[in-house]
Design an enzyme around this catalytic site. Structure first.
Site, PDB file in Angstrom:
ATOM      1  CG  HIS A 161     -19.177 -82.084  55.291  1.00 48.38           C
ATOM      2  ND1 HIS A 161     -18.072 -81.538  55.965  1.00 48.38           N
ATOM      3  CD2 HIS A 161     -19.077 -83.652  55.710  1.00 48.38           C
ATOM      4  CE1 HIS A 161     -17.366 -82.598  56.627  1.00 48.38           C
ATOM      5  NE2 HIS A 161     -17.683 -83.628  56.418  1.00 48.38           N
TER       6      HIS A 161
ATOM      7  CG  ASP B   5     -15.470 -80.363  53.326  1.00 50.56           C
ATOM      8  OD1 ASP B   5     -16.580 -79.742  53.439  1.00 50.56           O
ATOM      9  OD2 ASP B   5     -14.542 -80.225  54.105  1.00 50.56           O
TER      10      ASP B   5
END
Length: 346
Positions: free
Chosen positions: A180, A157
């Protein structure tokens, strides 16, 4: 407190709680701490595994490893609690230092600071698989005066996630990826008020991530994001390099709403590298457009230059091109909107 080198300790969920503790505690971690993998140790689920709360002057340092043994949590068929714990969480503390150690394979976020002030994180690393769900590297919420530098963050993430209530955040010399990217938000979920200000991210590399530098807000929120600087960022094979998304929706269907978290005073300077899908994506609110977006020395090239890819996209985005850019970002609108700050009070 010392975890000696060469030793491995199996530790169930634990909280080290103040405020009645002597200041300037040092937790010397040179060995390894591992988390339980059976659901029985977690009961119905917990928000964190190792917690330090309401302390003044706490340092965790050393060459040791905190291993959340998260693989069983990543498996959707495994019978683990629905609430997944953060590996290491600090709450309501000041003068916090984390340095030297490695945090790996957390069930969820690796390192979280909530309601903390005067935080330093440096010379440490986070490691979990690129497809591990919701495993943010470092998560900041309601925290002020935070410095993060010389860290390596690989997760599934956001490498760094900056949430509401954060100000005075300085991030530099970060190696991010996979993951991310470095993100502010998502802010304003469920019509909430969110405030983030005075954030600098500079002198960092972001590789093989979903986004490079991103601001994301939900429709229906209020508050503001302002005074943000992204500078000297080298990108490599990033899906979307630069993003502001005021229509953020994490998969479920989200209805259109007029209110929004105001986004203003965002500077991108010397952002260079390669992308795989989109160089720039600015999707701002119809009722509260983004203003004061400044672009200077942006050089973004498609990984496969022969393939046709998306052009820069701007919607309701106002600002200034201080230099020519690659590719040309012609969609940025000039000028300012006088009523833009109507819901930006924080």
């Amino acid at each position: 407190m010392v975890v000696p080198s060469g030793s491995v300790f199996f530790v169930k969920p634990i909280s080290f709680s103040g405020p009645n503790c002597q200041p300037k505690i040092v937790f010397q971690l040179d060995g390894k701490i591992i988390a339980p993998k059976d659901s029985g140790s977690w009961g119905s689920g917990l928000l964190q595994w190792l917690e330090f709360t309401k302390l003044t002057g706490i340092t965790i340092r050393g060459k040791g490893i905190i291993d959340g043994q998260g693989s069983v949590w990543y498996n959707p068929t495994a019978k683990m609690p629905s609430t997944k714990p953060t590996a290491l969480r600090f709450y309501g503390s000041s003068d916090v230092t984390v340095t030297g150690l490695t945090i790996q394979n957390s069930p969820q976020t690796h390192l979280k600071f909530d309601d903390c002030t005067n935080v330093q994180v440096f010379s440490m690393s986070v490691s979990s698989p690129g497809d591990s769900p919701n495993t943010d590297g470092i998560h900041l919420q309601n925290s002020k005066d935070v410095v993060i530098h010389d860290v390596k963050l690989a997760s599934g993430d956001d490498c760094v996630s900056i949430q509401t209530g954060c100000s005075g955040i300085f991030i530099h010399n970060v190696n991010c990826g996979p993951g991310h990217g470095i993100s502010i938000g998502g802010l304003g979920k469920d019509n909430s008020k969110a405030c983030v200000s005075n954030v600098t991210v500079r002198d960092s590399t972001i590789s093989n991530t979903m986004t490079g530098v991103r601001i994301k807000t939900w429709q229906g929120g209020s508050g503001s994001v302002q005074g943000i600087m992204f500078s000297n960022i080298q990108l490599s094979e990033v899906k979307t390099a630069i993003m502001i998304d005021q229509f953020y929706c994490d998969g479920s269907k989200c209805s259109n709403k007029t209110s929004a978290v105001a986004v203003s005073g965002i500077t991108y300077r010397n952002i260079k590298g390669t992308y795989t899908e989109n160089p720039v994506h600015f999707a701002c609110s119809d009722s509260l457009p983004c203003t004061g977006v400044i672009l200077n020395t942006i050089e973004l090239k498609a990984v496969q230059e022969s393939n046709p890819l998306s052009n820069p996209f701007c919607w309701k985005t106002y600002g200034e091109l201080q230099t020519s850019t690659v590719p040309p970002i012609d969609c940025l609108q000039s000028g300012k909107l006088a009523k833009q700050q109507s819901s930006a009070q924080c």
